[in-house]
Write an enzyme that holds these catalytic residues in place. Sequence first.
Site, PDB file in Angstrom:
ATOM      1  N   ASP A  98       0.853  -1.182   0.000  1.00  0.00           N
ATOM      2  CA  ASP A  98       0.000   0.000   0.000  1.00  0.00           C
ATOM      3  C   ASP A  98       0.893   1.236   0.000  1.00  0.00           C
ATOM      4  OD1 ASP A  98      -2.378   1.587   0.543  1.00  0.00           O
ATOM      5  OD2 ASP A  98      -3.209  -0.211   1.481  1.00  0.00           O
ATOM      6  N   ASP A 201      -2.915   4.798  -2.083  1.00  0.00           N
ATOM      7  CA  ASP A 201      -3.884   5.371  -1.142  1.00  0.00           C
ATOM      8  C   ASP A 201      -4.191   6.839  -1.423  1.00  0.00           C
ATOM      9  OD1 ASP A 201      -5.175   4.957   1.632  1.00  0.00           O
ATOM     10  OD2 ASP A 201      -4.021   6.795   1.911  1.00  0.00           O
ATOM     11  N   GLU A 257      -6.625   4.198  -5.373  1.00  0.00           N
ATOM     12  CA  GLU A 257      -7.809   4.581  -4.629  1.00  0.00           C
ATOM     13  C   GLU A 257      -8.125   6.004  -5.074  1.00  0.00           C
ATOM     14  OE1 GLU A 257      -9.563   4.895  -0.138  1.00  0.00           O
ATOM     15  OE2 GLU A 257      -7.709   5.905  -0.634  1.00  0.00           O
ATOM     16  N   HIS A 331     -11.230  -2.654   3.608  1.00  0.00           N
ATOM     17  CA  HIS A 331     -11.062  -2.330   5.028  1.00  0.00           C
ATOM     18  C   HIS A 331     -11.732  -1.015   5.428  1.00  0.00           C
ATOM     19  CE1 HIS A 331      -8.183  -0.046   2.832  1.00  0.00           C
ATOM     20  NE2 HIS A 331      -7.943   0.700   3.893  1.00  0.00           N
TER      21      HIS A 331
HETATM   22  C1  NOJ Z   1      -7.843   5.439   2.529  1.00  0.00           C
HETATM   23  C2  NOJ Z   1      -7.564   4.202   3.313  1.00  0.00           C
HETATM   24  O1  NOJ Z   1      -8.149   3.118   2.668  1.00  0.00           O
HETATM   25  C3  NOJ Z   1      -8.117   4.449   4.692  1.00  0.00           C
HETATM   26  O2  NOJ Z   1      -8.144   3.293   5.482  1.00  0.00           O
HETATM   27  C4  NOJ Z   1      -7.306   5.537   5.324  1.00  0.00           C
HETATM   28  O3  NOJ Z   1      -7.898   5.878   6.563  1.00  0.00           O
HETATM   29  C5  NOJ Z   1      -7.248   6.786   4.454  1.00  0.00           C
HETATM   30  N1  NOJ Z   1      -7.070   6.509   3.078  1.00  0.00           N
HETATM   31  C6  NOJ Z   1      -6.110   7.680   4.875  1.00  0.00           C
HETATM   32  O4  NOJ Z   1      -4.880   7.121   4.515  1.00  0.00           O
END
Ligand code: NOJ
Length: 568
Positions: A98, A201, A257, A331
């Site tokens: 990640d 992320d 993401e 998650h």
């Molecule tokens: C997205 C992640 O999937 C999440 O779990 C996280 O809290 C935020 N980005 C900040 O990194």
Amino acid sequence: MDKKWWQKEVIYQIYPKSFKDTNGDGIGDLNGIREKLPYLHDLGITMIWICPMFPTPMADNGYDIADYRGVEPLFGTMADIDALIAEAKALDIKIILDLVVNHSSDEHPWFKEAIANPTSKYRDYYIFKKPVDGQPPNNWRSIFGGSVWEIAEGEQLGEYYFHTFHKKQPDLNWENPAVRQEVADLVNFWFERGVEGFRIDAIVFIKKDFSLTFAPDGPDGLADVNLGGANMPGMIEFLAELKERTFAAYDKVSIAEAAGVPYEKLDEYIGRERGVFDMMFDFKTTEFDLQTEGIWTSYYDWDVKDYKAMMYNSQVEVGKHGWATTFISNHDQPRAASKYLRANARNPYAVKALATTYFFVKGTPFVYQGQELGMVNFKWDDIYKYDDISTIDQYERALLLEVDEDNAIELVNRRSRDNTRTPMPWDDSENAGFTTGTPWLPLTETYDEINVKAQEGVGDSVFSYYKEMIALRQHSDYSDTLIYGDFEPLPSSDDVFVYKRVAESNTIIVIANWSEEIQVETIPELGDIADIAAGKVVLSNYAEAEGALAVAGNQVTLRPFEAAVIAL
Ligand code: NOJ
């Protein structure tokens, strides 16, 4: 489109804190993943995405990184990750990590130096601004609540720093070329160690436009950070540079993401010619149950046909530009069975129908740990049981909106990120075989029934069905169609999904009834499939002993939650 190696993967997502603990501290670790590689191999997945396992103070369970080139001691050592990569490789399983580089932890040495020594080069690794009339520089609200601006402890110049997420997650300053080079270097560091790619992320937040101002949009007097801090012009250029220096140079996979991207802009993100990523998650298909993105008080009573329309639309729109991911959980989401099936979450036919529906659309499928068992949400009645910062923020926001405490708990129960973060249930023993110590987060209450031991090797279990689905996609006469074939939705009743996958070699029809009712569908593509017994139904969620799929001419009569894959 040229075939790419990553299109045929099936990716299993691991939240390392909750997967398997081997040293009794109640927290999952890398050696736990190593121990369970045979389990994953047996399931048939080909790649593992491990959520952050780098050194971290755990303000956001690892999404706050204090060293991009190390391993969090709670999770293990560099030797452990090297061994994990090698052992997985021996089983033909690839590892991706990640990449959390919109922000670091405030305990990263770069940030500490930026505060302790404001004339150092690290000051410009982050975003600092002077107060305006003694107030924070603007009124933007961070994703986890409160202002995006904070004054650090020990700050000497009286300036605020910027954080899109929690105050312990200061944003890196991507305008600084030195930061962009640091990111490229750390990515390549992991590629050199044998990592095959990254899930990336929160990447849409790396560019901000501080000239924009917004009226408050909530009782806290703040305005959503997304308005001026997400998907801003200029962001793509930064990412094109990163791609060239890293992913493209090494032929590794990038999975973004990337929330809030309008379909007409997908070309820039995942376009076959100029996309900066290989794939991205389309959250329109997971946030469909909320009226206002991200706000858990805004549920509405959706129908299957609403979800179906969004899911089909996503397939068609993403397909126009590039390659999709297909997923129903992660998650940050509740458990898929609870969310999509609601009252039927514990019905194994329904869980398999849901699985069939999402798994065979076009794209690289993701399976989130425990999804292959049909895990469901927990029922917790006290906010103090929760660990997740976002859940606590959403609870407080609900109270601000004058939702009473009981209702607020019910709302967060439905959507809490902790639902998918409870320990993986390996068996029905005291701590579900997850740890010999005290689990860091309570188990989901259903673990005595929904666990690996109860399902592995059991013919009609949800686990066995996932195995069958994966084998059909990966290693059958239909693999080419199921991986690369075009997606086409077909007309159907409101509660039924019917779509086809078409390739030169064959056409596949996927059918899934999402209701307790018997449904009769007319599917002209079936022609006269009188020889249904001759192996045309290549997957069914009803056992042989329960009788075959009822087909007469081009009409199919589906039993409650019946799902099937038919090869024409
Ligand atoms: C997205 C992640 O999937 C999440 O779990 C996280 O809290 C935020 N980005 C900040 O990194």
